[in-house]
Design a protein around this motif. Structure first.
Motif, PDB file in Angstrom:
ATOM      1  N   GLN A   4     -10.713 -43.920  -6.013  1.00  0.00           N
ATOM      2  CA  GLN A   4     -10.432 -42.885  -7.009  1.00  0.00           C
ATOM      3  C   GLN A   4     -11.574 -41.868  -7.061  1.00  0.00           C
ATOM      4  O   GLN A   4     -11.332 -40.652  -7.156  1.00  0.00           O
ATOM      5  CB  GLN A   4     -10.230 -43.524  -8.384  1.00  0.00           C
ATOM      6  CG  GLN A   4      -9.779 -42.535  -9.454  1.00  0.00           C
ATOM      7  CD  GLN A   4      -9.645 -43.199 -10.806  1.00  0.00           C
ATOM      8  OE1 GLN A   4     -10.496 -43.977 -11.214  1.00  0.00           O
ATOM      9  NE2 GLN A   4      -8.557 -42.896 -11.505  1.00  0.00           N
ATOM     10  N   ARG A  31     -11.216 -37.923  -6.316  1.00  0.00           N
ATOM     11  CA  ARG A  31     -11.649 -36.912  -7.292  1.00  0.00           C
ATOM     12  C   ARG A  31     -12.641 -35.936  -6.649  1.00  0.00           C
ATOM     13  O   ARG A  31     -12.553 -34.719  -6.861  1.00  0.00           O
ATOM     14  CB  ARG A  31     -12.260 -37.610  -8.505  1.00  0.00           C
ATOM     15  CG  ARG A  31     -12.543 -36.666  -9.667  1.00  0.00           C
ATOM     16  CD  ARG A  31     -13.015 -37.429 -10.897  1.00  0.00           C
ATOM     17  NE  ARG A  31     -11.912 -38.130 -11.560  1.00  0.00           N
ATOM     18  CZ  ARG A  31     -11.827 -39.446 -11.668  1.00  0.00           C
ATOM     19  NH1 ARG A  31     -12.758 -40.230 -11.150  1.00  0.00           N
ATOM     20  NH2 ARG A  31     -10.795 -40.007 -12.273  1.00  0.00           N
ATOM     21  N   SER A  62      -5.703 -34.639  -6.420  1.00  0.00           N
ATOM     22  CA  SER A  62      -5.242 -35.030  -7.751  1.00  0.00           C
ATOM     23  C   SER A  62      -4.126 -36.065  -7.689  1.00  0.00           C
ATOM     24  O   SER A  62      -4.048 -36.952  -8.542  1.00  0.00           O
ATOM     25  CB  SER A  62      -4.771 -33.794  -8.529  1.00  0.00           C
ATOM     26  OG  SER A  62      -3.733 -33.123  -7.834  1.00  0.00           O
ATOM     27  N   VAL A  98      -5.766 -39.364  -7.175  1.00  0.00           N
ATOM     28  CA  VAL A  98      -6.457 -39.773  -8.405  1.00  0.00           C
ATOM     29  C   VAL A  98      -5.462 -40.428  -9.357  1.00  0.00           C
ATOM     30  O   VAL A  98      -5.720 -41.506  -9.922  1.00  0.00           O
ATOM     31  CB  VAL A  98      -7.130 -38.560  -9.083  1.00  0.00           C
ATOM     32  CG1 VAL A  98      -7.656 -38.957 -10.470  1.00  0.00           C
ATOM     33  CG2 VAL A  98      -8.279 -38.038  -8.234  1.00  0.00           C
ATOM     34  N   GLU A 158      -5.244 -44.300 -10.708  1.00  0.00           N
ATOM     35  CA  GLU A 158      -5.218 -44.513 -12.167  1.00  0.00           C
ATOM     36  C   GLU A 158      -4.063 -45.433 -12.555  1.00  0.00           C
ATOM     37  O   GLU A 158      -4.206 -46.348 -13.361  1.00  0.00           O
ATOM     38  CB  GLU A 158      -5.086 -43.176 -12.892  1.00  0.00           C
ATOM     39  CG  GLU A 158      -6.375 -42.421 -13.071  1.00  0.00           C
ATOM     40  CD  GLU A 158      -6.174 -41.099 -13.815  1.00  0.00           C
ATOM     41  OE1 GLU A 158      -5.002 -40.802 -14.168  1.00  0.00           O
ATOM     42  OE2 GLU A 158      -7.158 -40.379 -14.022  1.00  0.00           O
TER      43      GLU A 158
END
Length: 409
Positions: free
Chosen positions: A387, A391, A396, A399, A403
């Motif tokens: 991650q 980033r 994105s 990411v 998450e």
């Protein structure tokens, strides 16, 4: 005689494979300016006695047999064959391959019309399935090596998309001889693995790109040499030291360009999947379909995860448990999940497929070990590292993917 292509085949035992490979080449080569060089790495089977006879019978003076008294491994044997070769192009070929009609001209044409190409490979398919084995090498975030669209139907439109690649397989590697020599040939520090990736990175450092040419096709029996993967850990470490700074994750880019998404298994494996909207559309389309229609739809959409189980249940209702089991096998290869492996294990048990039963059982045992606290902590740490990388590189979508995975832990 002046040759256009020198085909170099390193071999170690497995004479029956070499025999079939040579016969397939003889049947599919329609020109006289192709030479074949077999480099025997100290075989102890019938290779030494039979290969020179068959090669000369099939190809006459265009055939050369080189005998080593010991196994010098893949890279040195290929380099040895290259030193013997005289053609403009070299084609390094595994002996566990079968040539299909019309394989040669697409490779020659592609190299002849694009000066940026450093090397190309044909499409490799699994035997008896017409499904992709090799369409190019790609790298998932974290550096895991994968074969792009492995197990896709070979006639799927995505197979024929033109794309630049970081690497291609050494199982069928077509390269300009001068470029091969400028790159220093195959680096001989590896032991039967990663030599091809190393050469690909050297080519890219020289400003060249790589492609798979799907109009050219071979059947690949895959990894028939005993001990083929014994040195993978050492080889991977050597590749990392030599070219780790050149490697970049590209799986997410390639699948996104083809209209797919990247997903994660519970054990942090990256795989391509369909966008949510397309999955919803397929569920509506499939309502009330018979098995033939579902088969056609899955052929068109091989990443439709729910379609495999839907069709497998129909096959079981028809009494064809073997076909249902093969569908569940395809599902774990294309759309992996713990549930998919569980269904494969149960299905394999019902139809007495011991090979697939053991495969699923062993993998489920591996997943069970991953659930202990120590392994979960390691995976969570790895996910956070991935991650952070995403980033830092403004990815994105990745990411968010990490998450979501971390949110399930």
């Amino acid at each position: 005689m002046s040759y256009a292509v020198s085909i170099i085949i390193p071999v170690f035992n497995q004479w029956h494979l070499t025999c079939d490979c040579l016969v397939s080449l003889q049947k599919t080569i329609l020109r006289s300016d192709i030479e074949i060089i077999v480099v025997d790495n100290g075989s102890s089977d019938a290779t030494m006695s039979q290969c020179p006879k068959l090669g000369t019978h099939l190809f006459g003076q265009r055939f050369t047999y080189i005998r080593n008294e010991e196994n010098r491994n893949f890279g040195p044997a290929c380099n040895q064959g290259a030193r013997q070769a005289s053609a403009k192009y070299l084609f390094f070929l595994n002996n566990d391959t079968i040539a299909k009609k019309g394989w040669l001209e697409p490779l020659l044409e592609s190299m002849g019309k694009d000066d940026r190409l450093g090397a190309v490979s044909p499409l490799l398919v699994y035997p008896d399935s017409e499904r992709v084995q090799h369409l190019g090498v790609t790298f998932a975030p974290g550096g895991t090596v994968k074969h792009l669209y492995e197990y896709f139907p070979k006639d799927h439109p995505v197979v024929y998309q033109e794309r630049e690649l970081q690497a291609i397989t050494g199982a069928a590697f077509f390269i300009d001889r001068g470029e091969f020599l400028r790159c220093g040939s195959f680096f001989e520090g590896y032991a039967n693995g990663f030599e091809d990736l190393d050469l690909c990175f050297e080519l890219r450092a020289h400003g060249k790109t790589l492609r798979c040419i799907p109009e050219s096709c071979f059947v690949h029996l895959t990894s028939q040499t005993p001990g083929r993967f014994d040195c993978d850990t050492v080889n991977a470490a050597l590749l990392s030291r030599r070219h780790g700074h050149d490697l970049y994750p590209d799986l997410h880019v390639l699948v996104r360009n083809d209209g797919f998404c990247l997903n994660l298994t519970s054990w942090l494996m990256h795989y391509a999947t369909l966008p949510k909207e397309r999955r919803s559309t397929l569920e509506k389309e499939a309502h009330g379909m018979d098995s033939d229609a579902l088969t056609a739809l899955l052929h068109k959409e091989p990443l439709w995860e729910d379609g495999y189980e839907r069709l497998a249940r129909l096959r079981e209702q028809q009494g064809d448990h073997a076909a249902a089991n093969q569908l569940r096998w395809l599902r774990v290869r294309l759309c992996p999940s713990e549930k998919a492996y569980f269904l494969l294990q149960k299905s394999s048990q019902r139809c007495h497929d011991d090979l697939l039963y053991d495969y699923a059982k062993n993998f489920l045992a591996f997943l069970a070990k991953n659930k202990d606290k120590h392994q979960r902590t390691k995976m969570i740490s790895r996910a956070r590292s991935l991650q952070a990388w995403a980033r830092a590189h403004d990815e994105s979508g990745l990411v968010t993917l990490y998450e979501q995975w971390l949110g399930t832990q």
